[in-house]
Design an enzyme around this catalytic site. Structure first.
Site, mmCIF file in Angstrom:
data_model
loop_
_atom_site.group_PDB
_atom_site.id
_atom_site.type_symbol
_atom_site.label_atom_id
_atom_site.label_comp_id
_atom_site.label_asym_id
_atom_site.label_seq_id
_atom_site.Cartn_x
_atom_site.Cartn_y
_atom_site.Cartn_z
ATOM 1 N NE ARG A 183 87.097 30.661 -72.951
ATOM 2 C CZ ARG A 183 86.420 29.511 -72.863
ATOM 3 N NH1 ARG A 183 85.232 29.352 -73.435
ATOM 4 N NH2 ARG A 183 86.913 28.495 -72.194
ATOM 5 C CD GLN A 215 87.869 32.232 -68.853
ATOM 6 O OE1 GLN A 215 87.863 32.609 -67.679
ATOM 7 N NE2 GLN A 215 88.915 32.425 -69.629
ATOM 8 C CG ASP A 239 94.379 25.935 -72.120
ATOM 9 O OD1 ASP A 239 93.916 25.869 -70.970
ATOM 10 O OD2 ASP A 239 93.814 26.508 -73.062
ATOM 11 C CE LYS A 299 91.876 30.593 -68.484
ATOM 12 N NZ LYS A 299 92.716 31.624 -69.177
HETATM 13 O O1 MRU Z 1 91.741 31.402 -71.744
HETATM 14 P P1 MRU Z 1 90.753 30.359 -72.195
HETATM 15 O O2 MRU Z 1 89.356 30.685 -71.829
HETATM 16 O O3 MRU Z 1 90.935 30.039 -73.663
HETATM 17 O O4 MRU Z 1 91.173 29.071 -71.373
HETATM 18 C C1 MRU Z 1 90.407 27.894 -71.515
HETATM 19 C C2 MRU Z 1 90.854 26.803 -70.620
HETATM 20 O O5 MRU Z 1 91.754 26.961 -69.818
HETATM 21 C C3 MRU Z 1 90.198 25.472 -70.795
HETATM 22 O O6 MRU Z 1 90.140 24.783 -69.579
HETATM 23 C C4 MRU Z 1 90.996 24.628 -71.799
HETATM 24 O O7 MRU Z 1 91.257 25.357 -72.959
HETATM 25 C C5 MRU Z 1 90.318 23.367 -72.140
HETATM 26 S S1 MRU Z 1 88.907 23.649 -73.165
HETATM 27 C C6 MRU Z 1 88.271 22.150 -73.570
#
Ligand code: MRU
Length: 374
Positions: free
Chosen positions: A53, A203, A243, A254
């Protein structure tokens, strides 16, 4: 980064077996397990079910998935299907589309006989580039931390707050938001990090695990604590990942990131976003209107994974039986709440002008292809 003294990336190619190895993040921080992905379908499951992820790692995994597919079937049909199947796994992180389109565009013009090897070289390139991008983000972020440090009373650490895991586990190495933290710590700048737990999937526990492994002082806090800590003057800087960031600097990250940005704005706390350039979506300006937000299973809100007193890793239910849940996985922070974007080329305002002057060739290419479409 290191786990129990040994250096790991979050994924790596096993040349003998011809397979992809990943750290299976479903079990962290409770158990460190490595999984082997042999096929494109294995990779699609790993992305969808969040064995891997984080936007950059999703992109790199997809690139290796393309390489696995090209080894089995290098046809045009397989190339197109692989791209579409992987693209459907998670909708929000734009690194997925970026990596897949890069693979498709590079492979489509090659003869079938050359595609498997070229796809693997490209996947290695994407992984290596990610490491270098994040290392540089760390250097630029470190400069910001260094500016704050002298304003602290003697012996007081720079207090940062982060949300989710934009750490090395979410990338190939270093992390985006954590890279400045690792580099500041290594440079001897005293640091303390407030780590949002980040419900529903927690996370933040991954971030806490990473910071602990690196010896960085931190505290794991509930998502609702950030505003209070900022009001009390206990946060010098918020630093999060992203993201997908639009060409005008709206930041999708997130779920819960937006609330942190609002609280930071209200309290005059700088709110920075660590932004690798593959996470910029040049095709979109208005993040609130135009970024697809992943809706995940309600079970992620009604059940929590943890380690029991007996040492077993189990899900427990925290909501009444049968309670409906809602689970939007990301939100959008509008650009006016963002103090700065920390990219591999330096720090810039969250604006169309600043982003396009830092990445003129990408902005021009995107504008050109938009014109071609109209
Ligand atoms: O749902 P996830 O755990 O994949 O979301 C991750 C995030 O929101 C991170 O902050 C983002 O991907 C940046 S990772 C360098």
């Amino acid at each position: 980064m290191k786990v129990a003294g040994r250096h790991y990336r979050s994924l790596w190619w096993d040349g003998d077996a011809g397979t992809l190895r990943i750290i299976d993040q479903r079990w962290l921080p409770h158990d460190f397990r490595i999984a082997e992905l042999r096929t494109l379908d294995d990779c699609a499951v790993a992305i969808r079910e969040m064995w891997v992820r984080g936007a950059p790692l999703i992109g790199a995994t997809a690139a290796y998935a393309m390489a696995l597919k090209m080894h089995d079937d290098p046809s045009d049909d397989a190339l197109a299907r692989a791209r579409d199947e992987l693209h459907a796994t998670r909708p929000t992180a734009v690194n997925l589309r970026w990596a897949l389109d890069r693979c498709r565009d590079a492979l489509a013009s090659l003869p079938y006989s050359a595609r498997a090897e070229a796809a693997l070289v490209l996947a290695h390139d994407i992984a290596d580039e990610d490491v270098e991008i994040n290392r540089r983000i760390g250097e630029h972020g470190l400069a910001i931390i260094r500016e704050i440090a002298p304003r602290k009373a003697a012996g007081e650490p720079v207090r940062m707050l982060t949300h989710c895991n934009a750490g090395w586990l979410a990338t190939v190495d270093w992390g985006t938001a954590t890279s400045p933290m690792f580099q500041a710590h290594d440079a001897g700048v005293p640091l303390h990090v407030w780590v949002d737990e980040t419900r529903p999937r927690n996370q933040g526990a991954l971030t806490a695990w990473e910071l602990a492994s690196h010896g960085i002082a931190h505290a794991y806090i509930v998502d609702n604590a950030g505003g209070h800590l900022m009001q009390r003057g206990l946060v010098d800087m918020v630093l999060v990942g992203t993201d997908r960031t639009t060409r005008r600097g709206d930041v999708c990250n997130k779920i819960g990131t937006y609330l942190k940005a609002l609280a930071a704005h209200d309290n005059g706390v700088p709110f920075y976003v660590a932004l690798p350039s593959p996470t910029i979506d040049w095709t979109v300006a208005d993040g609130i209107a135009d970024i697809p937000i992943e809706e995940r299973s309600a079970r992620e809100t009604t059940h929590v994974l943890g380690r029991t007193g007996a040492g077993d890793i189990e899900h427990v239910m925290v909501a009444p039986e049968g309670t409906p849940g809602g689970n939007p996985a990301f939100d959008v922070t509008p650009n006016h709440l963002v103090t700065g974007l920390i990219t591999e080329r330096g720090v810039c305002d969250a604006s169309a002008e600043a982003l396009s002057s830092l990445f003129p060739e990408r902005a021009d290419a995107a504008a050109g292809s938009q014109q071609g479409l109209s």
